[in-house]
Design a protein around this motif. Structure first.
Motif, mmCIF file in Angstrom:
data_model
loop_
_atom_site.group_PDB
_atom_site.id
_atom_site.type_symbol
_atom_site.label_atom_id
_atom_site.label_comp_id
_atom_site.label_asym_id
_atom_site.label_seq_id
_atom_site.Cartn_x
_atom_site.Cartn_y
_atom_site.Cartn_z
ATOM 1 N N MET A 1 60.367 -4.982 65.354
ATOM 2 C CA MET A 1 59.352 -4.410 66.255
ATOM 3 C C MET A 1 58.984 -5.411 67.340
ATOM 4 S SD MET A 1 56.607 -2.664 63.663
ATOM 5 C CE MET A 1 55.727 -1.487 64.663
ATOM 6 N N ASN A 3 55.788 -6.336 69.127
ATOM 7 C CA ASN A 3 54.335 -6.123 69.147
ATOM 8 C C ASN A 3 53.698 -7.081 70.138
ATOM 9 O OD1 ASN A 3 54.488 -4.222 67.008
ATOM 10 N ND2 ASN A 3 54.691 -5.927 65.574
ATOM 11 N N LEU A 27 57.097 1.282 73.830
ATOM 12 C CA LEU A 27 56.155 0.896 72.772
ATOM 13 C C LEU A 27 55.064 1.951 72.621
ATOM 14 C CD1 LEU A 27 55.629 -2.880 73.690
ATOM 15 C CD2 LEU A 27 57.489 -1.814 72.412
ATOM 16 N N LEU A 73 47.345 1.844 62.428
ATOM 17 C CA LEU A 73 48.636 1.169 62.162
ATOM 18 C C LEU A 73 49.495 1.989 61.208
ATOM 19 C CD1 LEU A 73 48.209 -2.661 61.525
ATOM 20 C CD2 LEU A 73 49.357 -1.500 63.412
ATOM 21 N N LYS A 76 51.496 4.656 62.720
ATOM 22 C CA LYS A 76 52.500 4.240 63.720
ATOM 23 C C LYS A 76 53.675 3.520 63.069
ATOM 24 C CE LYS A 76 49.781 4.897 67.525
ATOM 25 N NZ LYS A 76 50.115 5.856 68.559
ATOM 26 N N GLY A 81 57.582 -0.544 68.544
ATOM 27 C CA GLY A 81 56.704 -1.693 68.744
ATOM 28 C C GLY A 81 55.359 -1.177 69.175
ATOM 29 N N LEU A 82 54.372 -2.075 69.173
ATOM 30 C CA LEU A 82 53.005 -1.643 69.477
ATOM 31 C C LEU A 82 52.411 -2.534 70.549
ATOM 32 C CD1 LEU A 82 51.861 -1.305 65.758
ATOM 33 C CD2 LEU A 82 52.425 0.585 67.321
ATOM 34 N N ILE A 83 51.604 -1.922 71.395
ATOM 35 C CA ILE A 83 50.861 -2.726 72.340
ATOM 36 C C ILE A 83 49.387 -2.597 72.003
ATOM 37 C CG2 ILE A 83 51.252 -0.917 74.096
ATOM 38 C CD1 ILE A 83 50.990 -3.343 76.047
ATOM 39 N N PHE A 84 48.778 -3.728 71.675
ATOM 40 C CA PHE A 84 47.374 -3.761 71.285
ATOM 41 C C PHE A 84 46.534 -4.055 72.531
ATOM 42 C CE2 PHE A 84 49.752 -4.783 67.473
ATOM 43 C CZ PHE A 84 49.165 -3.927 66.550
ATOM 44 N N LEU A 101 49.774 -7.290 60.014
ATOM 45 C CA LEU A 101 51.164 -7.229 60.480
ATOM 46 C C LEU A 101 52.087 -7.952 59.501
ATOM 47 C CD1 LEU A 101 50.741 -7.648 64.350
ATOM 48 C CD2 LEU A 101 51.156 -5.544 63.071
ATOM 49 N N THR A 106 55.960 -7.846 59.893
ATOM 50 C CA THR A 106 56.165 -8.034 61.331
ATOM 51 C C THR A 106 55.067 -8.967 61.864
ATOM 52 O OG1 THR A 106 56.494 -6.865 63.417
ATOM 53 C CG2 THR A 106 54.953 -5.850 61.889
ATOM 54 N N ILE A 108 53.105 -10.655 65.913
ATOM 55 C CA ILE A 108 52.905 -10.543 67.358
ATOM 56 C C ILE A 108 53.982 -11.362 68.076
ATOM 57 C CG2 ILE A 108 51.315 -11.206 69.238
ATOM 58 C CD1 ILE A 108 50.287 -8.851 67.660
#
Ligand code: AP5
Ligand code: MG
Length: 192
Positions: A1, A3, A27, A73, A76, A81-84, A101, A106, A108
């Motif tokens: 991912m 992130n 993402l 979370l 998802k 991938g995630l954008i915080f 995470l 996973t 950042i």
């Protein structure tokens, strides 16, 4: 991912730049501010509590935010991938994020710090308040949002420098020129 934490003071462009990152890198976006505004609109228990904090320009308590984020979370799990965006905002939130995470095998990949001078932030937020009527875009609430930022959120810059994840981004100029800096960083990111 892949992130990413997109970081900056209120009005620094986190939401604006997130849209471009999402389009190009595929993402999923997690904006705690947007989740809270939806909870308020739907008059949920969390929404009723959050409303009072947001309208005063104060941060919502960490335990409420961390519980809320854990739920998001889990929804998802299959994201690339995630954008915080707007999270973490305090050291305890950053520590909780790291742990959550880790538990999901996973981490950042980068923290992007949008740097914008205070006068520009205030002008952008007042302008948006006139245009869109977001309830916390008024002079008094903007002042306490900025005070909260300096007191509780800005220390995360040092936190992420120590983690070797901090990237300073010049957050003024055109949206496209700012995005170019972000794109260069993300294109060379390690994916975990
Ligand atoms: P949140 O929704 O996260 O708001 P914020 O951090 O105050 O930031 P904004 O969304 O106002 O700004 P942005 O950085 O996204 O900039 P944008 O792209 O919109 O949080 C709201 C509240 O919820 C908090 O105060 C708190 O109470 C609570 N909350 C949320 N998360 C929390 C958490 N983790 N813990 C505790 N409490 C939490 O841009 C701003 C404006 O500028 C726009 O009009 C845009 O068009 C314009 N603009 C963007 N880029 C440019 C540019 N390059 N040049 C000129 N104008 C630009
Ligand atoms: Mg935003």
């Amino acid at each position: 991912m892949l992130n990413v934490v997109i970081f900056g003071a209120p009005g620094s462009g986190k939401g604006t730049q997130s849209e471009l990152i999402i389009k190009e890198f595929g993402l999923d976006h997690i904006s705690t501010g947007e989740v809270l505004r939806a909870e308020i609109k739907n008059k949920t228990g969390l929404g009723m509590i959050a409303d009072g904090y947001i309208n005063k320009g104060h941060l919502v308590p960490d335990d409420l935010i961390i519980d809320m984020l854990a739920g998001v979370l889990d929804s998802k799990k299959n994201a690339r991938g995630l954008i915080f965006d707007g999270f973490p905002r305090t050291i305890p939130q950053a520590e909780a994020l790291k742990e959550m995470l880790n538990e999901r095998a996973t981490g950042i990949a980068a923290m992007l710090n949008l740097e914008v001078e205070e006068e520009e932030l205030i002008n952008r937020l007042l302008e948006r308040g006139r245009r869109m009527g977001r309830s916390d875009d008024n002079p008094e609430t903007i002042k306490s949002r900025l005070d909260e930022y300096h007191l509780k959120t800005a220390p995360l810059v040092e936190y992420y420098k120590k983690e070797n994840l901090h990237h300073a981004i010049k957050g003024t100029g055109t949206v496209e020129a700012i995005y170019e800096q972000i794109k260069e960083i993300l294109s060379s990111c390690r994916i975990s």
